[in-house]
Design an enzyme around this catalytic site. Sequence first.
Site, short mmCIF file in Angstrom:
data_model
loop_
_atom_site.label_atom_id
_atom_site.label_comp_id
_atom_site.label_asym_id
_atom_site.label_seq_id
_atom_site.Cartn_x
_atom_site.Cartn_y
_atom_site.Cartn_z
N GLY A 5 0.85 -1.19 0.00
CA GLY A 5 0.00 0.00 0.00
C GLY A 5 0.88 1.23 0.00
O GLY A 5 1.61 1.48 0.98
N ASN A 16 -1.00 7.17 1.73
CA ASN A 16 -0.36 8.07 2.69
C ASN A 16 0.35 7.33 3.83
O ASN A 16 1.49 7.65 4.16
CB ASN A 16 -1.40 9.01 3.30
CG ASN A 16 -1.89 10.03 2.28
OD1 ASN A 16 -1.15 10.41 1.37
ND2 ASN A 16 -3.13 10.47 2.42
N ASP A 51 2.03 -1.45 -4.64
CA ASP A 51 0.67 -0.95 -4.76
C ASP A 51 0.02 -1.57 -5.98
O ASP A 51 0.72 -2.13 -6.83
CB ASP A 51 0.66 0.59 -4.86
CG ASP A 51 -0.64 1.18 -4.37
OD1 ASP A 51 -0.72 1.58 -3.19
OD2 ASP A 51 -1.61 1.23 -5.16
N ARG A 71 -14.38 2.88 11.97
CA ARG A 71 -13.39 1.98 11.35
C ARG A 71 -14.08 0.67 10.95
O ARG A 71 -13.75 0.09 9.92
CB ARG A 71 -12.25 1.70 12.33
CG ARG A 71 -11.42 2.94 12.68
CD ARG A 71 -10.34 2.58 13.67
NE ARG A 71 -9.50 3.70 14.07
CZ ARG A 71 -9.71 4.46 15.15
NH1 ARG A 71 -10.75 4.22 15.93
NH2 ARG A 71 -8.88 5.45 15.44
N ASN A 85 -12.11 -3.98 3.24
CA ASN A 85 -10.72 -4.19 3.64
C ASN A 85 -10.38 -5.64 3.97
O ASN A 85 -9.24 -6.06 3.78
CB ASN A 85 -10.36 -3.26 4.81
CG ASN A 85 -10.23 -1.82 4.33
OD1 ASN A 85 -10.39 -1.54 3.14
ND2 ASN A 85 -9.93 -0.90 5.23
N SER A 144 -4.13 -1.85 8.40
CA SER A 144 -5.46 -1.62 7.81
C SER A 144 -6.55 -1.72 8.89
O SER A 144 -6.43 -2.48 9.84
CB SER A 144 -5.74 -2.67 6.73
OG SER A 144 -4.61 -2.85 5.91
N ARG A 191 -0.76 9.56 20.66
CA ARG A 191 -1.75 10.66 20.76
C ARG A 191 -1.92 11.07 22.22
O ARG A 191 -1.91 12.26 22.56
CB ARG A 191 -3.08 10.21 20.16
CG ARG A 191 -3.00 10.10 18.66
CD ARG A 191 -4.31 9.70 18.01
NE ARG A 191 -4.13 9.73 16.57
CZ ARG A 191 -4.60 8.84 15.71
NH1 ARG A 191 -5.34 7.83 16.14
NH2 ARG A 191 -4.37 8.96 14.43
N HIS A 228 -8.61 -1.04 18.87
CA HIS A 228 -8.31 0.26 18.27
C HIS A 228 -9.63 0.91 17.85
O HIS A 228 -10.02 0.88 16.69
CB HIS A 228 -7.40 0.06 17.06
CG HIS A 228 -6.99 1.33 16.39
ND1 HIS A 228 -6.48 2.42 17.06
CD2 HIS A 228 -7.00 1.69 15.08
CE1 HIS A 228 -6.20 3.38 16.19
NE2 HIS A 228 -6.51 2.97 14.99
#
EC number: 1.1.1.37
Length: 313
Positions: free
Chosen positions: A8, A11, A33, A89, A96, A120, A152, A176
């Site tokens: 992948g 970004n 990719d 998500r 996915n 992912s 974070r 997550h």
Amino acid sequence: MTKVTVVGAGNVGATCADVLATREICQEVVLVDIKEGFAEGKALDIAQKAPVIGYDTRTVGVTGDYARTANSDVVVITSGLPRKPGMTRDDLIATNSKIVNEVTSKIIEHSPNAIIIIVSNPLDVMTYAAHLASKKDRRQVMGMAGILDTARYRAFLAEALDISPKEIQAILMGGHGDTMVPLPRYTTVAGIPVTELIDADKLDAIVERTKKGGGELVKLMGTSAWYAPGAAAAQMVEAIVKNQRRVFPVCVKLDGEYDIKDCYLGVPVILGKNGIEKIIELDLNDDEKAMLETSRSHVKEVMDTFDKMNAGA
Ligand code: LMR
């Protein structure tokens, strides 16, 4: 030679490859990719940054050519769609899971010994999907989320305390998603319990902001984050290829630890050359145990959805 494949070149994947190269974490990075020329372009761009910054990791890009990934030591899978504002998500599961299944099988064909790191989403269930598809030992298939979520949490604390983020150590558990379990009781500032430095209301607000940290960025940017996720995945690669035995929260299949079986959740582990070298079992209090159970039952529900989808496929 240490070889790392990043699947992948979007970004997150490109950021991960960039950090791996810039910090010379391995000798070669192969970026893959499906979009024609995309990985080649990103790899070339990273390679052309090398003379400016000064690093010698080789970066190669390929379009769907998994033969070029052969004998990778570690593979980071970032493939799949990111979420858009308003999505959870979990909404990404149908698209996915097919992609992660397919990519994992191709990776294993060419790098049967690779340690696999999933990025992912929905993260915990995609780690489950990759574990099933790879048929590998659970210590060699893991998900990246805990380093990102604690990053974070640490960044918010650093800002609130007006202190370097380097000084903040923290651990966080669970899935997550919004049910993740930050652990103030295990958070320190250069060894000082964070609870001695910040008042309870402020700390609670930071914990809540952390739980929704990914969503905050999706709202701001219209798509998911990439700098911190890409760097967090690269940090896991580094711990493995350099056999650092660092302690990080990592998503792994639990097999009785924390009295949980057959569920993929973030827990503190020691990360080294064999992947998950050890799962650390904390002595959680009743509140923490209850939060972990809420997170487990949410992840299990999404795993069940995945199982039903697979049975119907
Ligand atoms: C994140 O936490 O940044 C990732 O899981 C991406 C997302 O959509 O939140």
